[in-house]
Design a protein around this motif. Structure first.
Motif, PDB file in Angstrom:
ATOM      1  N   PHE A   5       0.714  -0.966  -0.067  1.00  0.00           N
ATOM      2  CA  PHE A   5       0.185   0.184   0.230  1.00  0.00           C
ATOM      3  C   PHE A   5       0.727   1.647   0.443  1.00  0.00           C
ATOM      4  O   PHE A   5       0.178   2.333  -0.945  1.00  0.00           O
ATOM      5  CB  PHE A   5      -0.690   0.183   1.457  1.00  0.00           C
ATOM      6  CG  PHE A   5      -2.442  -0.526   0.918  1.00  0.00           C
ATOM      7  CD1 PHE A   5      -2.920  -0.397  -0.050  1.00  0.00           C
ATOM      8  CD2 PHE A   5      -2.178  -1.560   1.487  1.00  0.00           C
ATOM      9  CE1 PHE A   5      -4.011  -0.739  -0.301  1.00  0.00           C
ATOM     10  CE2 PHE A   5      -3.369  -2.610   1.542  1.00  0.00           C
ATOM     11  CZ  PHE A   5      -4.590  -2.317   1.167  1.00  0.00           C
ATOM     12  N   LEU A   6       1.988   1.298   0.579  1.00  0.00           N
ATOM     13  CA  LEU A   6       2.910   2.340  -0.009  1.00  0.00           C
ATOM     14  C   LEU A   6       3.753   2.667  -0.944  1.00  0.00           C
ATOM     15  O   LEU A   6       3.346   3.645  -0.881  1.00  0.00           O
ATOM     16  CB  LEU A   6       4.475   2.322   1.866  1.00  0.00           C
ATOM     17  CG  LEU A   6       4.849   3.051   1.265  1.00  0.00           C
ATOM     18  CD1 LEU A   6       4.479   4.445   1.962  1.00  0.00           C
ATOM     19  CD2 LEU A   6       6.870   2.559   2.370  1.00  0.00           C
ATOM     20  N   LEU A   7       4.111   1.894  -1.470  1.00  0.00           N
ATOM     21  CA  LEU A   7       3.921   2.230  -3.132  1.00  0.00           C
ATOM     22  C   LEU A   7       3.008   2.364  -4.014  1.00  0.00           C
ATOM     23  O   LEU A   7       3.517   3.025  -4.556  1.00  0.00           O
ATOM     24  CB  LEU A   7       4.634   0.885  -3.563  1.00  0.00           C
ATOM     25  CG  LEU A   7       5.916   1.117  -5.256  1.00  0.00           C
ATOM     26  CD1 LEU A   7       6.649   2.288  -4.856  1.00  0.00           C
ATOM     27  CD2 LEU A   7       5.866  -0.120  -5.870  1.00  0.00           C
ATOM     28  N   PHE A   8       2.126   2.047  -3.568  1.00  0.00           N
ATOM     29  CA  PHE A   8       0.416   2.273  -4.082  1.00  0.00           C
ATOM     30  C   PHE A   8       0.055   3.441  -3.966  1.00  0.00           C
ATOM     31  O   PHE A   8       0.058   4.437  -4.986  1.00  0.00           O
ATOM     32  CB  PHE A   8      -0.584   1.732  -3.888  1.00  0.00           C
ATOM     33  CG  PHE A   8      -1.662   2.123  -4.445  1.00  0.00           C
ATOM     34  CD1 PHE A   8      -1.383   0.848  -6.089  1.00  0.00           C
ATOM     35  CD2 PHE A   8      -3.339   1.962  -3.858  1.00  0.00           C
ATOM     36  CE1 PHE A   8      -2.744   1.308  -6.437  1.00  0.00           C
ATOM     37  CE2 PHE A   8      -3.188   2.876  -5.047  1.00  0.00           C
ATOM     38  CZ  PHE A   8      -4.632   2.263  -5.809  1.00  0.00           C
ATOM     39  N   PHE A   9       0.437   3.861  -2.725  1.00  0.00           N
ATOM     40  CA  PHE A   9       0.363   5.268  -2.531  1.00  0.00           C
ATOM     41  C   PHE A   9       0.907   6.420  -3.456  1.00  0.00           C
ATOM     42  O   PHE A   9       0.397   7.395  -3.841  1.00  0.00           O
ATOM     43  CB  PHE A   9       0.064   5.924  -0.934  1.00  0.00           C
ATOM     44  CG  PHE A   9      -0.402   6.960  -0.643  1.00  0.00           C
ATOM     45  CD1 PHE A   9      -1.784   7.464  -0.546  1.00  0.00           C
ATOM     46  CD2 PHE A   9       0.556   7.710   0.318  1.00  0.00           C
ATOM     47  CE1 PHE A   9      -1.868   8.440  -0.067  1.00  0.00           C
ATOM     48  CE2 PHE A   9       0.283   9.523   0.193  1.00  0.00           C
ATOM     49  CZ  PHE A   9      -1.060   9.742   0.228  1.00  0.00           C
ATOM     50  N   ILE A  10       2.441   6.105  -2.950  1.00  0.00           N
ATOM     51  CA  ILE A  10       2.930   6.648  -3.625  1.00  0.00           C
ATOM     52  C   ILE A  10       3.183   7.586  -4.852  1.00  0.00           C
ATOM     53  O   ILE A  10       2.877   8.024  -5.822  1.00  0.00           O
ATOM     54  CB  ILE A  10       4.948   6.324  -3.525  1.00  0.00           C
ATOM     55  CG1 ILE A  10       4.997   6.484  -1.575  1.00  0.00           C
ATOM     56  CG2 ILE A  10       5.691   7.077  -4.431  1.00  0.00           C
ATOM     57  CD1 ILE A  10       6.804   5.633  -1.875  1.00  0.00           C
ATOM     58  N   LEU A  27      -5.501   6.698   3.082  1.00  0.00           N
ATOM     59  CA  LEU A  27      -4.496   6.777   4.512  1.00  0.00           C
ATOM     60  C   LEU A  27      -5.300   6.387   5.645  1.00  0.00           C
ATOM     61  O   LEU A  27      -4.499   5.857   6.419  1.00  0.00           O
ATOM     62  CB  LEU A  27      -4.296   8.234   4.341  1.00  0.00           C
ATOM     63  CG  LEU A  27      -2.398   8.708   3.299  1.00  0.00           C
ATOM     64  CD1 LEU A  27      -1.706   9.578   4.256  1.00  0.00           C
ATOM     65  CD2 LEU A  27      -1.556   7.534   3.503  1.00  0.00           C
ATOM     66  N   TYR A  28      -6.002   6.896   5.971  1.00  0.00           N
ATOM     67  CA  TYR A  28      -7.035   6.889   7.316  1.00  0.00           C
ATOM     68  C   TYR A  28      -7.642   5.314   7.595  1.00  0.00           C
ATOM     69  O   TYR A  28      -7.355   3.896   8.107  1.00  0.00           O
ATOM     70  CB  TYR A  28      -8.489   7.410   7.349  1.00  0.00           C
ATOM     71  CG  TYR A  28      -9.067   7.526   8.706  1.00  0.00           C
ATOM     72  CD1 TYR A  28      -8.388   7.583   9.765  1.00  0.00           C
ATOM     73  CD2 TYR A  28     -10.282   6.476   8.692  1.00  0.00           C
ATOM     74  CE1 TYR A  28      -9.003   7.132  10.585  1.00  0.00           C
ATOM     75  CE2 TYR A  28     -10.810   6.937   9.867  1.00  0.00           C
ATOM     76  CZ  TYR A  28     -10.521   6.774  11.023  1.00  0.00           C
ATOM     77  OH  TYR A  28     -11.191   6.957  12.400  1.00  0.00           O
ATOM     78  N   GLY A  29      -7.969   4.505   5.942  1.00  0.00           N
ATOM     79  CA  GLY A  29      -8.191   3.189   5.651  1.00  0.00           C
ATOM     80  C   GLY A  29      -7.301   1.959   5.801  1.00  0.00           C
ATOM     81  O   GLY A  29      -6.829   1.534   6.359  1.00  0.00           O
ATOM     82  N   ILE A  30      -6.016   3.030   5.366  1.00  0.00           N
ATOM     83  CA  ILE A  30      -5.138   1.895   5.338  1.00  0.00           C
ATOM     84  C   ILE A  30      -4.763   1.610   6.506  1.00  0.00           C
ATOM     85  O   ILE A  30      -4.400   0.220   6.828  1.00  0.00           O
ATOM     86  CB  ILE A  30      -3.421   2.495   4.185  1.00  0.00           C
ATOM     87  CG1 ILE A  30      -4.123   2.250   2.824  1.00  0.00           C
ATOM     88  CG2 ILE A  30      -2.514   2.407   4.491  1.00  0.00           C
ATOM     89  CD1 ILE A  30      -3.120   3.234   1.820  1.00  0.00           C
ATOM     90  N   SER A  31      -4.643   2.739   7.641  1.00  0.00           N
ATOM     91  CA  SER A  31      -4.196   2.516   9.021  1.00  0.00           C
ATOM     92  C   SER A  31      -4.886   1.754   9.775  1.00  0.00           C
ATOM     93  O   SER A  31      -4.423   0.884  10.351  1.00  0.00           O
ATOM     94  CB  SER A  31      -4.110   3.961   9.892  1.00  0.00           C
ATOM     95  OG  SER A  31      -5.401   4.559   9.805  1.00  0.00           O
ATOM     96  N   PHE A  32      -6.438   1.534   9.109  1.00  0.00           N
ATOM     97  CA  PHE A  32      -6.626   0.754   9.758  1.00  0.00           C
ATOM     98  C   PHE A  32      -6.257  -0.521   9.471  1.00  0.00           C
ATOM     99  O   PHE A  32      -6.627  -1.255  10.234  1.00  0.00           O
ATOM    100  CB  PHE A  32      -8.669   1.375   9.271  1.00  0.00           C
ATOM    101  CG  PHE A  32      -9.438   2.204  10.416  1.00  0.00           C
ATOM    102  CD1 PHE A  32      -8.720   2.464  11.884  1.00  0.00           C
ATOM    103  CD2 PHE A  32     -10.413   2.863   9.915  1.00  0.00           C
ATOM    104  CE1 PHE A  32      -9.706   3.007  12.451  1.00  0.00           C
ATOM    105  CE2 PHE A  32     -10.608   3.568  10.713  1.00  0.00           C
ATOM    106  CZ  PHE A  32     -10.753   3.562  11.887  1.00  0.00           C
ATOM    107  N   LEU A  33      -6.656  -0.624   7.915  1.00  0.00           N
ATOM    108  CA  LEU A  33      -5.856  -1.732   7.397  1.00  0.00           C
ATOM    109  C   LEU A  33      -4.294  -3.037   8.275  1.00  0.00           C
ATOM    110  O   LEU A  33      -5.032  -3.614   8.523  1.00  0.00           O
ATOM    111  CB  LEU A  33      -5.444  -2.097   6.897  1.00  0.00           C
ATOM    112  CG  LEU A  33      -5.647  -2.821   5.563  1.00  0.00           C
ATOM    113  CD1 LEU A  33      -6.630  -4.819   5.481  1.00  0.00           C
ATOM    114  CD2 LEU A  33      -4.990  -3.326   3.957  1.00  0.00           C
TER     115      LEU A  33
END
Length: 188
Positions: A127-132, A173-179
């Protein structure tokens, strides 16, 4: 880490970055006569990019699984490159106008940067590379939306795009933090 495997698996990203650097230097150093062929040079480079992407490569992972490559990725990236090539061919007459002639380099660089962000989103295994990749695609796109800065509607559209992108990025980012809190990993 074997650098040949990096260039093999990330060849679409590496060649697009090379095209970006070349277009930037061409825009910086080209004279008035050479700038008339700007569109033809960029279109030829994009055709080479499409051909390079169509050559199949074996799948694999890089950077601890953060970047994943499958043979289908090359086809999807080639389709995106063909779409960018069509945009470049259609925008040629608009970029040759007197009021937009000086902005050719910026247009091509912003469009290619957006394409590079899309490439990173396709190859993301994390998810980090996806967000970048998403941010690398959306920030130049916001500049393209507001490209004609002397027209009121263009500036308004750019401001609205940036506000929507900020809201959606924060929500993602909020959803990724939950995940991450639930699973303990950012990998897909």
């Amino acid at each position: 880490m074997d650098y040949t495997s990096i260039f093999t698996l990330m060849r679409a990203e590496v060649t697009l970055t090379a095209i970006l650097v070349f277009v930037f230097l061409y825009d910086l150093m080209a004279g008035e006569r050479a700038r008339r062929r700007f569109s033809a040079v960029v279109c030829c480079l994009m055709v080479v990019q499409v051909v390079v992407n169509l050559v199949p490569a074996a799948g694999g992972e890089l950077f601890g699984g953060m970047f994943c490559h499958t043979p289908m990725d090359g086809i999807v990236k080639s389709m995106l490159s063909v779409g960018a090539l069509i945009v470049f061919m259609q925008s040629d007459t608009w970029l040759r106008r007197e009021d937009t002639r000086h902005k050719q380099g910026e247009f091509y660089i912003l469009t290619l940067s957006t394409l590079l962000g899309m490439y990173f989103m396709i190859g993301a295994g994390n998810f980090l590379l996806f967000f970048i990749g998403l941010e690398l695609a959306s920030v130049p796109m916001a500049c393209l939306v507001a490209f004609d800065k002397y027209k009121r509607y263009s500036a308004e559209a750019g401001a609205k795009y940036i506000l929507c992108a900020l809201f959606s990025s924060g929500l993602m980012l909020y959803g990724i933090s939950f995940l991450y809190g639930t699973t303990g990993t950012l990998y897909f």
